[in-house]
Design a protein around this motif. Structure first.
Motif, PDB file in Angstrom:
ATOM      1  N   SER A  86       6.494  -0.935  31.713  1.00 28.10           N
ATOM      2  CA  SER A  86       5.745   0.106  31.029  1.00 28.10           C
ATOM      3  C   SER A  86       4.720  -0.595  30.146  1.00 28.10           C
ATOM      4  N   PHE A  87       3.443  -0.412  30.457  1.00 29.94           N
ATOM      5  CA  PHE A  87       2.387  -1.147  29.779  1.00 29.94           C
ATOM      6  C   PHE A  87       1.628  -0.270  28.798  1.00 29.94           C
ATOM      7  N   LYS A  88       1.359  -0.828  27.629  1.00 31.75           N
ATOM      8  CA  LYS A  88       0.485  -0.185  26.652  1.00 31.75           C
ATOM      9  C   LYS A  88      -0.474  -1.241  26.124  1.00 31.75           C
ATOM     10  N   GLY A  89      -1.718  -0.845  25.940  1.00 35.93           N
ATOM     11  CA  GLY A  89      -2.705  -1.813  25.478  1.00 35.93           C
ATOM     12  C   GLY A  89      -4.070  -1.185  25.316  1.00 35.93           C
ATOM     13  N   THR A  90      -5.087  -2.025  25.242  1.00 34.83           N
ATOM     14  CA  THR A  90      -6.466  -1.585  25.067  1.00 34.83           C
ATOM     15  C   THR A  90      -7.280  -2.003  26.281  1.00 34.83           C
ATOM     16  N   THR A  91      -8.013  -1.062  26.845  1.00 35.06           N
ATOM     17  CA  THR A  91      -8.762  -1.309  28.073  1.00 35.06           C
ATOM     18  C   THR A  91     -10.253  -1.396  27.776  1.00 35.06           C
ATOM     19  N   TYR A  92     -10.883  -2.414  28.351  1.00 33.25           N
ATOM     20  CA  TYR A  92     -12.314  -2.685  28.136  1.00 33.25           C
ATOM     21  C   TYR A  92     -13.042  -2.694  29.485  1.00 33.25           C
ATOM     22  N   ASN A  93     -14.340  -2.375  29.436  1.00 29.38           N
ATOM     23  CA  ASN A  93     -15.156  -2.538  30.637  1.00 29.38           C
ATOM     24  C   ASN A  93     -15.699  -3.970  30.688  1.00 29.38           C
ATOM     25  N   SER A  94     -16.536  -4.248  31.660  1.00 28.29           N
ATOM     26  CA  SER A  94     -17.023  -5.621  31.856  1.00 28.29           C
ATOM     27  C   SER A  94     -17.963  -6.082  30.751  1.00 28.29           C
ATOM     28  N   SER A 114     -17.084  -5.629  27.630  1.00 28.37           N
ATOM     29  CA  SER A 114     -16.125  -5.732  26.506  1.00 28.37           C
ATOM     30  C   SER A 114     -16.168  -4.528  25.581  1.00 28.37           C
ATOM     31  N   GLU A 115     -16.555  -3.372  26.123  1.00 31.15           N
ATOM     32  CA  GLU A 115     -16.543  -2.121  25.359  1.00 31.15           C
ATOM     33  C   GLU A 115     -15.265  -1.353  25.689  1.00 31.15           C
ATOM     34  N   GLU A 116     -14.620  -0.784  24.669  1.00 27.73           N
ATOM     35  CA  GLU A 116     -13.438   0.032  24.915  1.00 27.73           C
ATOM     36  C   GLU A 116     -13.838   1.279  25.705  1.00 27.73           C
ATOM     37  N   ILE A 117     -13.060   1.606  26.713  1.00 31.06           N
ATOM     38  CA  ILE A 117     -13.374   2.803  27.490  1.00 31.06           C
ATOM     39  C   ILE A 117     -12.651   4.010  26.893  1.00 31.06           C
ATOM     40  N   GLU A 118     -13.202   5.180  27.135  1.00 36.05           N
ATOM     41  CA  GLU A 118     -12.635   6.414  26.599  1.00 36.05           C
ATOM     42  C   GLU A 118     -11.708   7.053  27.632  1.00 36.05           C
ATOM     43  N   GLN A 119     -11.183   8.223  27.321  1.00 32.72           N
ATOM     44  CA  GLN A 119     -10.289   8.923  28.235  1.00 32.72           C
ATOM     45  C   GLN A 119     -11.126   9.647  29.294  1.00 32.72           C
TER      46      GLN A 119
END
Length: 199
Positions: free
Chosen positions: A18-26, A28-33
């Motif tokens: 079960s993974f939780k974390g912060t996701t970035y695009n290429s 290095s910007e955080e992506i939204e829902q």
């Protein structure tokens, strides 16, 4: 009995990761829902994605073909390359976006975030036991769900539930059986009338 099934969020045996974390695009910007609306995102994203795991809140156990995954992108559908190739062969309204996952002790490549195209309002409220927020027009919790199949277009095999604000995946019995016959791991399906969830 419904011809549709809910793709559950969590492995009930608690034996999977079960993974939780912060996701970035290429960039290095955080992506939204962005995976909640059921619209195509092809050509609109900066790929590949990278998720930095929160090691304290992630559980690394068996790595399955589908992994429960929550980040700033919401609770999303994360699948292996094997699952991606198979689902792609079924010509479903799905898009697949590559993602790498990194933690202090974990690094996973060749996984994909899935975007489901199509969101359908089809809850039969008279036969369901749900708490529906009329002010914001979405379901907050479910104790039992009934789907009005007359509101689902014929030959529809996968879609997002329109009355739920986040990514709530519904699949046909045909797709459920195909995934099970293929032996893909980590996919848990629930009958709508037996499903409960506190949002």
């Amino acid at each position: 009995m419904s011809d549709f099934f809910i793709l559950d969020f969590i492995d009930p045996d608690r034996k999977a990761s079960s993974f939780k974390g912060t996701t970035y695009n290429s960039d290095s910007e955080e992506i939204e829902q962005i995976f909640n609306d059921g619209v195509s995102l092809q050509g609109k994203l900066k790929l590949p994605f990278l998720t930095i795991l929160d090691d304290r809140r992630s559980t690394v156990k068996a790595i399955k073909d589908r992994i429960y995954f929550r980040s700033n992108a919401g609770g999303v559908w994360l699948i292996s390359k094997k699952a991606k190739v198979f689902l792609d062969s079924l010509n479903l309204p799905l898009e697949f976006f590559p993602i790498n996952i990194k933690g202090k002790k974990t690094e996973i490549e060749n996984y994909f975030l899935v975007n489901v195209i199509g969101k359908i309002k089809c809850v039969d409220f008279e036969k369901s036991d749900v708490d529906y927020n009329k002010e914001y027009n979405y379901i907050e919790w479910i104790d039992s769900l009934s789907i009005d199949e007359s509101k689902v277009p014929p030959e529809t095999d996968v879609f997002l539930l329109g009355e739920y604000r986040a990514m709530f995946v519904i699949v046909s019995s045909r797709i459920k059986e195909a995934i099970e016959e293929e032996g893909l791991s980590g996919f848990v399906f629930r009958k709508p009338e037996e499903y409960s969830f506190m949002g």
